[in-house]
Enzyme design. Structure first.
Site, mmCIF file in Angstrom:
data_model
loop_
_atom_site.group_PDB
_atom_site.id
_atom_site.type_symbol
_atom_site.label_atom_id
_atom_site.label_comp_id
_atom_site.label_asym_id
_atom_site.label_seq_id
_atom_site.Cartn_x
_atom_site.Cartn_y
_atom_site.Cartn_z
ATOM 1 N N GLY A 168 39.672 44.657 46.207
ATOM 2 C CA GLY A 168 40.719 44.124 46.739
ATOM 3 C C GLY A 168 41.931 43.304 46.261
ATOM 4 O O GLY A 168 41.917 43.615 45.077
ATOM 5 N N GLY A 169 42.222 42.270 47.007
ATOM 6 C CA GLY A 169 43.166 41.559 46.520
ATOM 7 C C GLY A 169 42.598 40.780 45.107
ATOM 8 O O GLY A 169 43.745 40.420 44.410
ATOM 9 N N GLY A 403 68.147 59.383 21.366
ATOM 10 C CA GLY A 403 67.956 58.429 21.898
ATOM 11 C C GLY A 403 66.731 57.596 21.288
ATOM 12 O O GLY A 403 66.601 56.242 21.401
ATOM 13 N N ALA A 404 65.563 58.399 21.034
ATOM 14 C CA ALA A 404 64.347 57.921 20.729
ATOM 15 C C ALA A 404 64.493 57.239 19.315
ATOM 16 O O ALA A 404 63.973 56.191 19.165
ATOM 17 C CB ALA A 404 63.515 58.815 20.573
HETATM 18 C C1 HXC Z 1 30.170 36.529 50.499
HETATM 19 C C2 HXC Z 1 29.204 37.973 49.450
HETATM 20 C C3 HXC Z 1 30.387 38.618 49.233
HETATM 21 C C4 HXC Z 1 31.434 38.090 49.826
HETATM 22 C C5 HXC Z 1 28.642 39.548 48.070
HETATM 23 N N1 HXC Z 1 28.117 38.749 48.832
HETATM 24 N N2 HXC Z 1 30.082 39.630 48.329
HETATM 25 N N3 HXC Z 1 29.117 36.671 50.168
HETATM 26 N N4 HXC Z 1 31.251 37.025 50.510
HETATM 27 N N5 HXC Z 1 32.630 38.651 49.653
HETATM 28 C C6 HXC Z 1 26.703 38.255 48.794
HETATM 29 C C7 HXC Z 1 25.682 39.230 49.556
HETATM 30 O O1 HXC Z 1 25.861 38.830 50.938
HETATM 31 C C8 HXC Z 1 24.537 39.021 48.728
HETATM 32 O O2 HXC Z 1 23.697 37.826 49.210
HETATM 33 C C9 HXC Z 1 24.905 38.761 47.352
HETATM 34 O O3 HXC Z 1 26.349 38.296 47.242
HETATM 35 C C10 HXC Z 1 24.731 40.187 46.645
HETATM 36 O O4 HXC Z 1 25.575 41.121 46.898
HETATM 37 P P1 HXC Z 1 24.921 42.592 47.359
HETATM 38 O O5 HXC Z 1 25.491 43.273 48.591
HETATM 39 O O6 HXC Z 1 23.297 42.406 47.492
HETATM 40 O O7 HXC Z 1 25.111 43.073 45.770
HETATM 41 P P2 HXC Z 1 25.167 44.602 45.670
HETATM 42 O O8 HXC Z 1 24.328 45.388 46.429
HETATM 43 O O9 HXC Z 1 25.446 44.676 44.136
HETATM 44 O O10 HXC Z 1 26.664 44.684 46.062
HETATM 45 C C11 HXC Z 1 27.818 44.196 45.454
HETATM 46 C C12 HXC Z 1 29.091 44.422 46.515
HETATM 47 C C13 HXC Z 1 28.784 44.133 47.880
HETATM 48 C C14 HXC Z 1 29.588 45.994 46.375
HETATM 49 C C15 HXC Z 1 30.252 43.656 45.827
HETATM 50 O O11 HXC Z 1 28.237 42.706 47.923
HETATM 51 C C16 HXC Z 1 29.958 44.029 48.930
HETATM 52 O O12 HXC Z 1 30.718 45.058 49.286
HETATM 53 N N6 HXC Z 1 30.465 42.740 48.932
HETATM 54 C C17 HXC Z 1 31.633 42.602 50.000
HETATM 55 C C18 HXC Z 1 33.146 42.772 49.555
HETATM 56 C C19 HXC Z 1 33.950 42.455 50.170
HETATM 57 O O13 HXC Z 1 34.201 43.223 51.184
HETATM 58 N N7 HXC Z 1 34.575 41.580 49.807
HETATM 59 C C20 HXC Z 1 35.933 40.828 50.346
HETATM 60 C C21 HXC Z 1 36.892 41.853 50.043
HETATM 61 S S1 HXC Z 1 38.542 41.266 50.670
HETATM 62 P P3 HXC Z 1 22.182 37.896 49.471
HETATM 63 O O14 HXC Z 1 22.267 36.459 50.082
HETATM 64 O O15 HXC Z 1 21.920 38.999 50.469
HETATM 65 O O16 HXC Z 1 21.509 38.180 48.087
HETATM 66 C C22 HXC Z 1 38.967 40.318 49.435
HETATM 67 C C23 HXC Z 1 40.365 39.691 49.603
HETATM 68 C C24 HXC Z 1 40.654 39.040 48.383
HETATM 69 O O17 HXC Z 1 38.311 40.159 48.532
HETATM 70 C C25 HXC Z 1 42.386 38.992 48.828
HETATM 71 C C26 HXC Z 1 43.018 38.005 47.546
HETATM 72 C C27 HXC Z 1 44.251 37.561 48.078
#
Ligand code: HXC
Length: 507
Positions: A168-169, A403-404
């Site tokens: 993502g971002g 040119g290079a």
């Molecule tokens: C809160 C999160 C989290 C998040 C993971 N966790 N990502 N908690 N916010 N973004 C937590 C999970 O709930 C989990 O908690 C623990 O971290 C480990 O995650 P798992 O899913 O068990 O690990 P894994 O299977 O290795 O998967 C990793 C992952 C997945 C692929 C990153 O967690 C995932 O898809 N997370 C969400 C990603 C996402 O959509 N992020 C937001 C993107 S938008 P528990 O307590 O169960 O262990 C963004 C915008 C930024 O980032 C913009 C900037 C301008």
């Protein structure tokens, strides 16, 4: 006494991050924890932590019941071979290393200190992205980090290590740092993941294919290098760090060296093959010029028709840009121009002199290049060289056409020393092409004769040397000595561009 014990207990709890189970899960993925990474990156015992007890302030979704100390990122400062560096290391065992308002604030704090105190920032990224429960507060935290990435650009070196998810971002913070390195098989970066890609474009692709280390070092060029595992990555970052200055207020460190400045390399006299169309390995020349043959290559897997990286001469860091005749005859194209332009700009921003080794037959022709905007991309390299005020030394080994020739740090772009080997051919284009244009319509036999004449007259370094575009035609075997002496004479170089708010490089 109780209060001392409480401090110790709190420290122990904070150091455990998300707890033993999650640490074991991290290890099972072949990944080190945030703290283990810091320990390997920094000199032993040098790490000083900030904000160990910072906790998030979110109260939605029952978050007030779960406030782990440190909030998913370990931050602080320490040293690498005795030199100051600020670090942050995201802790995937704490809420997936997700970025909350306070997590972002911790990163901003060390970035501000790094800029104020003139030391690089190294970020170890391992995060699920914006902390979903915090919503827009998390986006704001990212925004604050992005702003500092830009403010710090050109002030202190910024290095990103991607050691887990970065999606993502969130990818835009590393994208604005000077170097991005990834760990193979355990890291990925993409703006939108495989699921979104499937929904929107019907593409079925794995996370690894979409944004793994191979993709970003070979296809997209987002990453500058990839390492086998966390341990190798951290050791190699220590090696890179030693080449770099702490900030734009200081020069790169001068290391003790054990290599003879006057070292003669007889083998270089035969490096260029007799047949002008035969390739040879330009890396051999780089290794034979460098102190102790040490070359830290940047973007080794991308646009292999140009080589970029750091060497030392008499202990001082020098950035090298070199055409590689082994790939696409060493021509310039979109990818190689972009790769080298960014490297030259980094060197110039941080006062690292640039050595350019030239064997370039020209720009790659064709629709894919023109449609892709080779005009603008080629201009980036020209622009980068022309605006660079650091010491610039150029050695032409063979072809420097059209040119290079001008682009590759020629005298006309204010290079300080322009050397050529006797095997150089500095001309507007190759002999055959030139003859065919000048003698259009003549018989094949006559063209062949005229080509020979053209070669004899123009395919050499002396026409350019007569005009002063080449300062000296040098013996290949003495290249190291000549180049070292040239840079030594330029140590106090002062050159400036006229004042401007900022330039407008063709992007
Ligand atoms: C809160 C999160 C989290 C998040 C993971 N966790 N990502 N908690 N916010 N973004 C937590 C999970 O709930 C989990 O908690 C623990 O971290 C480990 O995650 P798992 O899913 O068990 O690990 P894994 O299977 O290795 O998967 C990793 C992952 C997945 C692929 C990153 O967690 C995932 O898809 N997370 C969400 C990603 C996402 O959509 N992020 C937001 C993107 S938008 P528990 O307590 O169960 O262990 C963004 C915008 C930024 O980032 C913009 C900037 C301008």
């Amino acid at each position: 006494m109780d209060i001392l014990q409480e401090l110790e207990d709190r420290r122990v709890a904070a150091r455990l991050g998300g707890g033993e189970k999650r640490i074991a899960a991290q290890h099972a993925k072949g990944k080190l924890t945030a703290r283990e990474r810091i320990d390997l990156l920094l000199d032993e015992g040098s790490f000083e932590e900030f904000d160990m007890f910072v906790a998030h302030r979110c109260t939605d979704f029952g978050m007030d019941q779960d406030r782990p100390a440190g909030d998913g990122v370990v931050t602080g400062w320490g040293t690498i071979n005795g030199r100051l560096v600020y670090v942050f290391s995201q802790d995937f065992t704490v809420m997936g290393g997700s970025v909350s308002e306070t997590h972002g604030k911790k990163i901003c704090k060390i970035m501000d200190l790094a800029m104020q105190n003139g030391a690089p920032v190294i970020g170890m990224n391992d995060s699920g992205g914006a902390r979903i429960q915090e919503g827009v507060a998390s986006l704001a935290a990212y925004g604050e980090v992005f702003q500092r990435n830009v403010t710090a650009s050109g002030v202190v070196p910024q290095i990103s290590l991607i050691m887990g998810p970065c999606a993502g971002g969130a990818v835009y913070s590393p994208a604005m740092t000077d170097f991005i390195f990834m760990v193979k098989d355990s890291s990925y970066m993409f703006v939108t993941g495989p699921d979104v890609a499937k929904t929107v474009t019907n593409e079925i692709v794995t996370a690894e294919e979409l944004g793994g280390a191979t993709t970003h070092t070979r296809k997209s060029s987002v990453a500058d290098g990839a390492f086998e595992n966390d341990v190798e990555a951290l050791a190699e970052i220590r090696r890179l760090f030693d080449f770099l200055p702490l900030s734009n207020r200081e020069k790169a460190p001068v290391r003790p060296f054990f290599d003879d400045v006057n070292r003669i390399e007889e083998s270089l006299d035969t490096l260029v093959p007799a047949n002008p169309n035969s390739p040879y390995d330009m890396k051999e020349l780089i290794l034979k010029i460098a102190d102790e043959g040490d070359f830290y290559e940047i973007q080794a897997e991308f646009a292999k028709n140009i080589l970029t990286g750091f060497i030392r001469l008499e202990g001082s860091t020098v950035g090298v840009v070199a055409n590689q005749p082994m790939v696409l005859a060493g021509c310039l194209d979109i990818d190689s121009s972009r790769k080298a332009a960014r490297f030259v700009r980094f060197c110039d921003a941080f006062e690292i002199p640039v050595l350019t080794l030239v064997d370039v037959p020209g720009f790659l022709p064709g629709t894919s290049q023109e449609y892709g905007g080779v005009i603008k991309h080629g201009a980036k390299l020209l622009y980068a060289y022309a605006e660079a005020t650091v010491p610039k030394v150029t050695v032409i080994t063979r072809k420097a056409y059209g040119g290079a020739y001008v682009v590759m740090a020629s005298k006309h772009l204010q290079a300080d020393f322009n050397y050529a080997w006797p095997t150089s051919e500095i001309a507007v284009m190759g002999a055959k092409g030139a003859t065919e244009i000048i003698h259009r319509g003549k018989s094949a036999e006559e063209i062949a004769d005229r080509t020979k004449e053209y070669e004899a007259r123009f395919a050499n370094p002396f026409v350019a040397a007569e005009k002063g575009f080449i300062d000296e035609v040098i013996m290949p075997h003495s290249t190291r000595k000549r180049v070292c002496r040239a840079f030594a004479s330029l140590r106090a170089k002062k050159a400036q561009m006229p004042w401007k708010k900022h330039d407008n490089i063709p992007l």
